[in-house]
Design an enzyme around this catalytic site. Sequence first.
Site, PDB file in Angstrom:
ATOM      1  N   GLY A  17       0.808  -1.212   0.000  1.00 55.17           N
ATOM      2  CA  GLY A  17       0.000   0.000   0.000  1.00 55.17           C
ATOM      3  C   GLY A  17       0.842   1.264   0.000  1.00 55.17           C
ATOM      4  N   LEU A  19       0.440   3.598  -2.115  1.00 51.52           N
ATOM      5  CA  LEU A  19       0.850   3.424  -3.518  1.00 51.52           C
ATOM      6  C   LEU A  19       1.332   4.733  -4.139  1.00 51.52           C
ATOM      7  CD1 LEU A  19      -2.147   1.160  -4.627  1.00 51.52           C
ATOM      8  CD2 LEU A  19       0.141   0.439  -3.855  1.00 51.52           C
ATOM      9  N   HIS A  23       4.463   2.031  -8.123  1.00 49.54           N
ATOM     10  CA  HIS A  23       3.516   0.906  -8.078  1.00 49.54           C
ATOM     11  C   HIS A  23       2.584   0.932  -9.308  1.00 49.54           C
ATOM     12  CE1 HIS A  23       4.083   1.254  -3.543  1.00 49.54           C
ATOM     13  NE2 HIS A  23       4.355  -0.001  -3.766  1.00 49.54           N
ATOM     14  N   GLN A  47       7.712  -9.255   7.934  1.00 49.62           N
ATOM     15  CA  GLN A  47       8.947  -8.818   7.271  1.00 49.62           C
ATOM     16  C   GLN A  47       9.529  -7.553   7.884  1.00 49.62           C
ATOM     17  OE1 GLN A  47       6.804  -8.331   3.364  1.00 49.62           O
ATOM     18  NE2 GLN A  47       8.231  -6.641   3.097  1.00 49.62           N
ATOM     19  N   GLY A 133       9.309  -4.656  -8.961  1.00 52.21           N
ATOM     20  CA  GLY A 133      10.213  -3.596  -9.389  1.00 52.21           C
ATOM     21  C   GLY A 133      11.656  -3.921  -9.014  1.00 52.21           C
ATOM     22  N   SER A 171       9.412   5.584  -3.535  1.00 55.04           N
ATOM     23  CA  SER A 171       9.241   4.640  -2.421  1.00 55.04           C
ATOM     24  C   SER A 171       8.127   5.160  -1.528  1.00 55.04           C
ATOM     25  CB  SER A 171      10.549   4.572  -1.619  1.00 55.04           C
ATOM     26  OG  SER A 171      10.319   3.996  -0.357  1.00 55.04           O
ATOM     27  N   ARG A 173       8.197   5.052   1.475  1.00 54.89           N
ATOM     28  CA  ARG A 173       8.841   5.662   2.647  1.00 54.89           C
ATOM     29  C   ARG A 173       9.200   7.127   2.400  1.00 54.89           C
ATOM     30  NH1 ARG A 173      10.703   1.403   6.126  1.00 54.89           N
ATOM     31  NH2 ARG A 173      10.395  -0.608   5.125  1.00 54.89           N
TER      32      ARG A 173
HETATM   33  O1  PAF Z   1       7.791  -4.878  -1.893  1.00 60.69           O
HETATM   34  C1  PAF Z   1       6.813  -4.952  -1.111  1.00 60.69           C
HETATM   35  O2  PAF Z   1       5.971  -4.065  -1.067  1.00 60.69           O
HETATM   36  C2  PAF Z   1       6.686  -6.155  -0.196  1.00 60.69           C
HETATM   37  O3  PAF Z   1       7.929  -6.605   0.210  1.00 60.69           O
HETATM   38  C3  PAF Z   1       5.838  -7.290  -0.791  1.00 60.69           C
HETATM   39  C4  PAF Z   1       6.495  -7.882  -2.031  1.00 60.69           C
HETATM   40  C5  PAF Z   1       4.448  -6.793  -1.136  1.00 60.69           C
HETATM   41  C6  PAF Z   1       5.703  -8.419   0.233  1.00 60.69           C
HETATM   42  O4  PAF Z   1       5.108  -7.976   1.413  1.00 60.69           O
END
Ligand code: PAF
Length: 272
Positions: A17, A19, A23, A47, A133, A171, A173
């Site tokens: 998300g 986005l 994306h 993660q 990407g 990004s 972020r």
């Molecule tokens: O790149 C990301 O946004 C994430 O690492 C992904 C591939 C959606 C997995 O959570």
Amino acid sequence: MAIRRTPATIGFVPTMGALHDGHLMLMREARRRCDVLVVSIFVNPLQFNDPGDLRRYPRDLDGDRLRCESVGVDLLFVPDSDRMYPDGFDTTIHVDRLTRGLCGAHRTGHFDGMATVVLKLFNLVRPHFAVFGEKDFQQLQVVRRMVRDLALPIEIVRRPVLREVDGLAMSSRNRRLDPEQRAQATALVAALEAAQAAAGRGERLSKKLIAAARAELSARPLVRPEYIEVVDSESLVPMTVVDDSSRILIAAHLGEVRLIDNGPVYPRAAGD
Ligand code: PAF
């Protein structure tokens, strides 16, 4: 998924998300190639090695829905954590050698969590192909290796890094950078370009290319480099001398925001 029983081609773009145009570029690529375009939004707790980073990760579901509509997404899949990780969930996907260095060395468990969720999303969505990407270059290679090693019937389509007009890699972020940090964040692309320029002048020693990149990062006081490495783009093993398969990868912090970037570094061919 019932669509899988029809002849329709399913394209998939997994996301967390918040986005941005990067994306949307992946989605447009998928849209071009498929009949049914599925996008997932799931901020995957598995993660994130740092709970603060997970808490602060930007979220904008309403805006994301509109962005998905604007590129013709057919199905937006937004699972919650309980669906993805029900009580007793006990399985981890670990891609070994590719995750030892680079971001893997600094974000313990990150790639295990990423690979686990990506495999689960693949199993739920059952796409014919998925688009990733090159911005998260190590992630892309880990996913490609998992697909190959586990013989998953999914094509991985890769797309280059999309950049803002000043070169900063797009990004989610970036929206957490304050204006001063945002101005200095272009140090990452400047560092890549410095290494690429040195390689273009004939420098082949990775340590010299890394020094050229490091000098750009050091010139911006808000930028704290985490790593700068030149690696083989398939094995991700560090290289002493660059060749046609070399890639430079950089991670740096600005305040609480961690950014990554990467690009190829080709040696100048003899006679150039
Ligand atoms: O790149 C990301 O946004 C994430 O690492 C992904 C591939 C959606 C997995 O959570």
